[in-house]
Motif scaffolding. Structure first.
Motif, PDB file in Angstrom:
ATOM      1  N   ASP A 426      42.086  44.630  38.168  1.00 44.40           N
ATOM      2  CA  ASP A 426      43.083  43.852  38.893  1.00 44.40           C
ATOM      3  C   ASP A 426      43.556  42.679  38.033  1.00 44.40           C
ATOM      4  O   ASP A 426      42.788  41.738  37.781  1.00 44.40           O
ATOM      5  CB  ASP A 426      42.471  43.336  40.199  1.00 44.40           C
ATOM      6  N   PRO A 427      44.796  42.696  37.576  1.00 41.56           N
ATOM      7  CA  PRO A 427      45.260  41.612  36.698  1.00 41.56           C
ATOM      8  C   PRO A 427      45.356  40.263  37.406  1.00 41.56           C
ATOM      9  O   PRO A 427      45.094  39.223  36.799  1.00 41.56           O
ATOM     10  CB  PRO A 427      46.631  42.103  36.226  1.00 41.56           C
ATOM     11  N   PHE A 428      45.722  40.280  38.696  1.00 41.91           N
ATOM     12  CA  PHE A 428      45.807  39.024  39.433  1.00 41.91           C
ATOM     13  C   PHE A 428      44.430  38.396  39.609  1.00 41.91           C
ATOM     14  O   PHE A 428      44.270  37.177  39.483  1.00 41.91           O
ATOM     15  CB  PHE A 428      46.465  39.249  40.795  1.00 41.91           C
ATOM     16  N   LEU A 429      43.447  39.223  39.897  1.00 44.29           N
ATOM     17  CA  LEU A 429      42.092  38.703  40.042  1.00 44.29           C
ATOM     18  C   LEU A 429      41.617  38.084  38.737  1.00 44.29           C
ATOM     19  O   LEU A 429      40.962  37.030  38.737  1.00 44.29           O
ATOM     20  CB  LEU A 429      41.144  39.823  40.482  1.00 44.29           C
ATOM     21  N   ALA A 430      41.952  38.707  37.619  1.00 34.70           N
ATOM     22  CA  ALA A 430      41.554  38.159  36.320  1.00 34.70           C
ATOM     23  C   ALA A 430      42.133  36.761  36.119  1.00 34.70           C
ATOM     24  O   ALA A 430      41.442  35.846  35.643  1.00 34.70           O
ATOM     25  CB  ALA A 430      42.025  39.091  35.204  1.00 34.70           C
ATOM     26  N   VAL A 431      43.392  36.575  36.501  1.00 33.90           N
ATOM     27  CA  VAL A 431      44.035  35.276  36.330  1.00 33.90           C
ATOM     28  C   VAL A 431      43.389  34.221  37.225  1.00 33.90           C
ATOM     29  O   VAL A 431      43.067  33.113  36.782  1.00 33.90           O
ATOM     30  CB  VAL A 431      45.545  35.383  36.648  1.00 33.90           C
ATOM     31  N   PHE A 432      43.156  34.574  38.501  1.00 35.12           N
ATOM     32  CA  PHE A 432      42.642  33.569  39.432  1.00 35.12           C
ATOM     33  C   PHE A 432      41.169  33.254  39.172  1.00 35.12           C
ATOM     34  O   PHE A 432      40.723  32.124  39.411  1.00 35.12           O
ATOM     35  CB  PHE A 432      42.864  34.033  40.871  1.00 35.12           C
ATOM     36  N   VAL A 433      40.414  34.225  38.692  1.00 32.10           N
ATOM     37  CA  VAL A 433      39.031  33.940  38.307  1.00 32.10           C
ATOM     38  C   VAL A 433      39.015  32.991  37.099  1.00 32.10           C
ATOM     39  O   VAL A 433      38.200  32.062  37.029  1.00 32.10           O
ATOM     40  CB  VAL A 433      38.275  35.241  37.992  1.00 32.10           C
ATOM     41  N   LEU A 434      39.919  33.226  36.157  1.00 32.96           N
ATOM     42  CA  LEU A 434      40.041  32.313  35.016  1.00 32.96           C
ATOM     43  C   LEU A 434      40.372  30.904  35.495  1.00 32.96           C
ATOM     44  O   LEU A 434      39.754  29.917  35.055  1.00 32.96           O
ATOM     45  CB  LEU A 434      41.129  32.821  34.075  1.00 32.96           C
ATOM     46  N   ALA A 435      41.332  30.786  36.408  1.00 33.18           N
ATOM     47  CA  ALA A 435      41.717  29.471  36.924  1.00 33.18           C
ATOM     48  C   ALA A 435      40.563  28.801  37.658  1.00 33.18           C
ATOM     49  O   ALA A 435      40.356  27.584  37.553  1.00 33.18           O
ATOM     50  CB  ALA A 435      42.928  29.609  37.853  1.00 33.18           C
ATOM     51  N   ALA A 436      39.784  29.592  38.414  1.00 33.98           N
ATOM     52  CA  ALA A 436      38.633  29.030  39.128  1.00 33.98           C
ATOM     53  C   ALA A 436      37.567  28.542  38.146  1.00 33.98           C
ATOM     54  O   ALA A 436      36.935  27.493  38.359  1.00 33.98           O
ATOM     55  CB  ALA A 436      38.042  30.072  40.074  1.00 33.98           C
TER      56      ALA A 436
END
Length: 458
Positions: A426-436
């Protein structure tokens, strides 16, 4: 000591007669910079088509980001040596020249040059205003003026794109740029009386090394290279790691010593500002995208999250200003970073668990409240740790951490998104996990922002 309004007792806040023209002028200058940063998104497709320069579309956005860092460094160094008056006037003039070049550009190449000038002037202008705040407004009023700066960004976020579209439809896209020039002149006229009361520092700081400008250029170029290289397949992608390392090396001379290690006091204030920007703006760049792709919201409905966040950010800024010294700078920063972490983590959870769209949007709004509450206090805390000899350098460092932190996070998020797509995750999950993960670092760093008993040094 020069005679400034810094020595006067606050009477009625930033809208009292002594401060009203300066407050309005500063608010307007920040709003104009914000308008040009946000509104250009609306008219850029038309600009690129009219000037037959679609291939330079991305560069028109990237150019002011890179040149803005150079402007910040130059204005900070100049302010430490000669005070903020000359840098502020020069930056406003440079920003206006950039507007004129953009508004009269016969080709896309000339338009990009105008965007470079806009970035130089806009970046320098923000630093000059920060330094001026430290000299014009007493400490008790600084949370309020920084809250007004936050509001100056909110209003263009709410109304700027629609206003730009209306102006472009009514008079042509060129007036989106040309129409702002006169407004900049009027705003400078409002703050001119306060600037005339600011004398040149009695004990001028030694001229900073010219190498800072070179390092700023390296940092800006490397940030842009991270995504350009990292999103590619094959061995070329490995060069993105070299670009990240180049950013780290180049930033060190541009911020107080110990910033990258989050040393207590001023260095952690600067680091926290960068991490706040990195976490929040990486989330912001993808929240509307995920609401449309994952939950099939229309662009209009998904964009409401941005509008609500703008309002909540402003309310959070006003809340911390009203609390004033009842909440210390460190506590305000801690609360703000904690709310950002909670909001970003909830966005990631909503994506992971395929929860309702309202959860993702609401979580993003929560993060916006955290930015409103903690973000302005990083400026106040920075000024509290600064003196006449380093106020410009520290103001520049705060703005650099802000810009480069957000830009680097966006570049890395782009790389993470592309890598997740290639691997079927999931590319969106990758981005938001990075942000978290970045937000976690922000919370840890915020705990170290209390002013050190020993003097901070560069």
């Amino acid at each position: 000591m020069p005679e400034t309004v810094t020595r006067r007792r606050p009477r009625g806040g930033i809208l009292a007669p002594d401060y009203l023209p300066t407050t309005v002028g500063m608010f307007a200058l920040i709003a104009y910079v914000a308008f040009e940063a946000l509104a250009v998104t609306t008219v850029m497709p038309t600009v690129a088509r009219d000037l037959d320069g679609v291939e330079l579309y991305a560069l028109a956005f990237a150019a002011p980001l890179a040149s803005g860092v150079l402007g910040m460094v130059a204005a900070g160094a100049w302010s430490d040596v000669r005070g903020p008056v000359a840098p502020l006037i020069a930056s406003a003039a440079l920003f206006s020249v950039g507007l004129v070049v953009c508004g009269t550009a016969p080709s896309m190449e000339i338009f990009v040059i105008g965007r470079v000038l806009q970035g130089l002037g806009g970046g320098a202008l923000s630093v000059g205003l920060y330094v001026t705040v430290g000299l014009v407004f007493p400490a008790l009023l600084q949370p309020s003026i920084f809250a007004s700066f936050a509001a100056a960004w909110v209003l263009p976020a709410l109304f700027g794109p629609a206003l730009a579209a209306y102006v472009a439809h009514l008079a042509g896209w060129r007036w989106v740029f040309l129409g702002t020039v006169l407004l900049v002149v009027l705003a400078m006229g409002l703050i001119a009386p306060a600037l005339r009361r600011l004398a040149r520092p009695a004990a001028s700081a030694p001229a900073p090394p010219a190498s800072r400008l070179w390092w700023a250029g390296v940092a800006a170029a490397a940030v842009l290279a991270v995504e350009l290289l990292g999103s590619r397949r094959g061995p070329t992608a490995v060069l993105a790691l070299v670009a990240v390392a180049a950013v780290v090396v180049a930033v060190r001379p541009l911020v107080p010593t110990g910033t990258l290690r989050a040393r207590p006091g001023l260095p952690s204030v600067i680091a926290t500002r960068g991490l706040l920007a990195a976490s929040f703006f990486a989330t912001e760049a993808y929240i509307v995208f995920v609401l449309q792709e994952r939950w099939s919201l229309t662009p209009g409905r998904a964009g409401l999250a941005l509008t609500v966040v703008g309002v909540v950010w402003a309310l959070g800024s006003q809340a911390q200003a009203r609390l004033g010294q009842r909440v210390s700078d460190t506590d305000a920063i801690r609360i703000g970073t904690a709310l950002v972490l909670a909001g970003v983590a909830l966005v990631a959870a909503a994506v992971l668990l395929d929860g309702p769209a309202a959860l993702a949007a609401g979580a993003y709004v929560l993060a916006g409240a955290g930015m409103g509450f903690g973000y302005p206090r990083t400026g106040v805390a920075m000024l509290a740790c600064s003196g006449d000899g380093d106020r410009g350098f520290n103001s520049s460092a705060l703005s650099i951490a802000d810009s480069l932190g957000g830009a680097l996070a966006l570049s890395v998020a782009g790389v993470a998104y592309a890598a997740a797509q290639r691997t079927g995750t999931d590319p969106f999950l990758a981005v938001f996990v990075l942000a978290a993960a970045i937000a976690v670092l922000g919370v840890l760093t915020a705990a170290r922002t209390a002013r050190s008993t020993s003097a901070d040094s560069r």
